[in-house]
Design a protein around this motif. Structure first.
Motif, PDB file in Angstrom:
ATOM      1  N   MET A   1       0.841  -1.202   0.000  1.00 24.94           N
ATOM      2  CA  MET A   1       0.000   0.000   0.000  1.00 24.94           C
ATOM      3  C   MET A   1       0.875   1.251   0.000  1.00 24.94           C
ATOM      4  O   MET A   1       1.931   1.278   0.624  1.00 24.94           O
ATOM      5  N   ASP A   2       0.388   2.256  -0.689  1.00 22.34           N
ATOM      6  CA  ASP A   2       1.113   3.522  -0.807  1.00 22.34           C
ATOM      7  C   ASP A   2       0.198   4.658  -0.353  1.00 22.34           C
ATOM      8  O   ASP A   2      -0.728   5.053  -1.067  1.00 22.34           O
ATOM      9  N   PHE A   3       0.449   5.193   0.857  1.00 22.83           N
ATOM     10  CA  PHE A   3      -0.374   6.268   1.386  1.00 22.83           C
ATOM     11  C   PHE A   3       0.171   7.642   1.002  1.00 22.83           C
ATOM     12  O   PHE A   3      -0.486   8.651   1.253  1.00 22.83           O
ATOM     13  N   GLY A   4       1.369   7.671   0.391  1.00 18.36           N
ATOM     14  CA  GLY A   4       1.973   8.947   0.048  1.00 18.36           C
ATOM     15  C   GLY A   4       1.111   9.764  -0.894  1.00 18.36           C
ATOM     16  O   GLY A   4       0.913  10.968  -0.689  1.00 18.36           O
ATOM     17  N   VAL A   5       0.573   9.131  -1.919  1.00 17.38           N
ATOM     18  CA  VAL A   5      -0.236   9.854  -2.895  1.00 17.38           C
ATOM     19  C   VAL A   5      -1.548  10.305  -2.283  1.00 17.38           C
ATOM     20  O   VAL A   5      -2.104  11.348  -2.644  1.00 17.38           O
ATOM     21  N   VAL A   6      -2.063   9.534  -1.321  1.00 19.39           N
ATOM     22  CA  VAL A   6      -3.333   9.889  -0.680  1.00 19.39           C
ATOM     23  C   VAL A   6      -3.158  11.075   0.257  1.00 19.39           C
ATOM     24  O   VAL A   6      -4.064  11.897   0.419  1.00 19.39           O
ATOM     25  N   MET A   7      -1.986  11.198   0.889  1.00 21.35           N
ATOM     26  CA  MET A   7      -1.747  12.266   1.848  1.00 21.35           C
ATOM     27  C   MET A   7      -1.876  13.655   1.228  1.00 21.35           C
ATOM     28  O   MET A   7      -2.142  14.631   1.922  1.00 21.35           O
ATOM     29  N   ARG A   8      -1.681  13.743  -0.092  1.00 21.26           N
ATOM     30  CA  ARG A   8      -1.819  15.037  -0.749  1.00 21.26           C
ATOM     31  C   ARG A   8      -3.255  15.543  -0.722  1.00 21.26           C
ATOM     32  O   ARG A   8      -3.508  16.729  -0.947  1.00 21.26           O
ATOM     33  N   TYR A   9      -4.199  14.650  -0.444  1.00 16.38           N
ATOM     34  CA  TYR A   9      -5.620  15.010  -0.437  1.00 16.38           C
ATOM     35  C   TYR A   9      -6.164  15.161   0.979  1.00 16.38           C
ATOM     36  O   TYR A   9      -7.383  15.221   1.167  1.00 16.38           O
ATOM     37  N   ILE A  10      -5.277  15.240   1.970  1.00  6.60           N
ATOM     38  CA  ILE A  10      -5.701  15.377   3.367  1.00  6.60           C
ATOM     39  C   ILE A  10      -6.600  16.601   3.579  1.00  6.60           C
ATOM     40  O   ILE A  10      -7.585  16.529   4.334  1.00  6.60           O
ATOM     41  N   PRO A  11      -6.318  17.767   2.941  1.00  3.64           N
ATOM     42  CA  PRO A  11      -7.238  18.907   3.117  1.00  3.64           C
ATOM     43  C   PRO A  11      -8.673  18.576   2.721  1.00  3.64           C
ATOM     44  O   PRO A  11      -9.616  19.086   3.347  1.00  3.64           O
TER      45      PRO A  11
END
Length: 229
Positions: free
Chosen positions: A1-11
């Protein structure tokens, strides 16, 4: 799993959290008001031709809310809001929010009504008899004697129902409301990651419900301590 790309959408997730909390607070507010009304309708002794019509209405409402899925209630509420005369002047997203709040609140109200019943019945009957012997009417006795004591049993249970409403607010995603669950679906489409956005959304739900659950538990313990003194 790769959460790095998802973290950009935290806002986006934080925006979804704000809407989730707003829907939940508005829904529990409606639930408390309607739940109290349902309780008094069930306890009413008003008759028309020997018929307890208020009790029948309350019983029918409770059975409908308990016997049908919340998702279906949200969809029905959205259609009903769309049938209102002023609905054409409302933004579609605003109408969807109103429908979600109404459906979740009304669904929760039948459980709030049971909370009120249990809390009020936990007060010894002698309290009401003593209040009436002092000249208070039934309504005044409920307001000044019974309810202040019952509220200590009622508030923690309402807090638990609020936790349930936070989770139930996820049903609003079917109407395109950008709460937590809908945000996760949007991030899935933007990142082509199926699992990670759902896990992030689940973690936020867990943080909300766990924090509120601990606060409810702390409040209940404080009330129990106050009763000892």
């Amino acid at each position: 799993m790769d959460f790095g790309v998802v973290m950009r959408y935290i806002p986006m997730f934080f925006t979804g959290i704000k809407l989730t909390i707003f829907i939940s607070i508005a829904a529990i507010f409606i639930a408390v008001i309607v739940g109290l009304l349902i309780y008094f309708m069930k306890a009413s002794s008003i008759k028309i031709g020997g018929f307890h019509f208020l009790r029948v209405i309350a019983f029918a409402f409770i059975e409908i809310m308990r016997g049908t899925p919340l998702l279906l209630q949200v969809l029905i509420a959205y259609v009903l809001v769309g049938m209102l005369p002023m609905s054409s002047e409302l933004p579609s997203n605003f109408a969807a929010i109103i429908a979600s709040i109404a459906a979740i609140g009304l669904n929760s109200s039948v459980y709030i009504a049971e909370i009120f019943r249990a809390g009020i019945q936990s007060i010894p009957k002698g309290q009401m008899e003593a209040a009436r012997s002092l000249g208070l009417t039934h309504l005044m006795a409920m307001r000044k004697v019974i309810m202040p004591q019952a509220i200590k049993n009622i508030l923690p249970a309402i807090g638990n129902e609020f936790v349930a409403d936070i989770k139930g607010s996820s049903m609003a995603y079917v109407l395109g409301i950008a709460e937590l669950t809908f945000t996760a679906k949007v991030v899935q489409g933007a990142t082509y990651r199926g699992l990670e956005p759902l896990i992030v959304s689940a973690v936020f739900y867990l943080i909300l419900t766990f924090s509120l659950g601990r606060f409810v538990g702390w409040t209940e313990r404080r009330m129990q301590q106050d009763d000892r003194y």
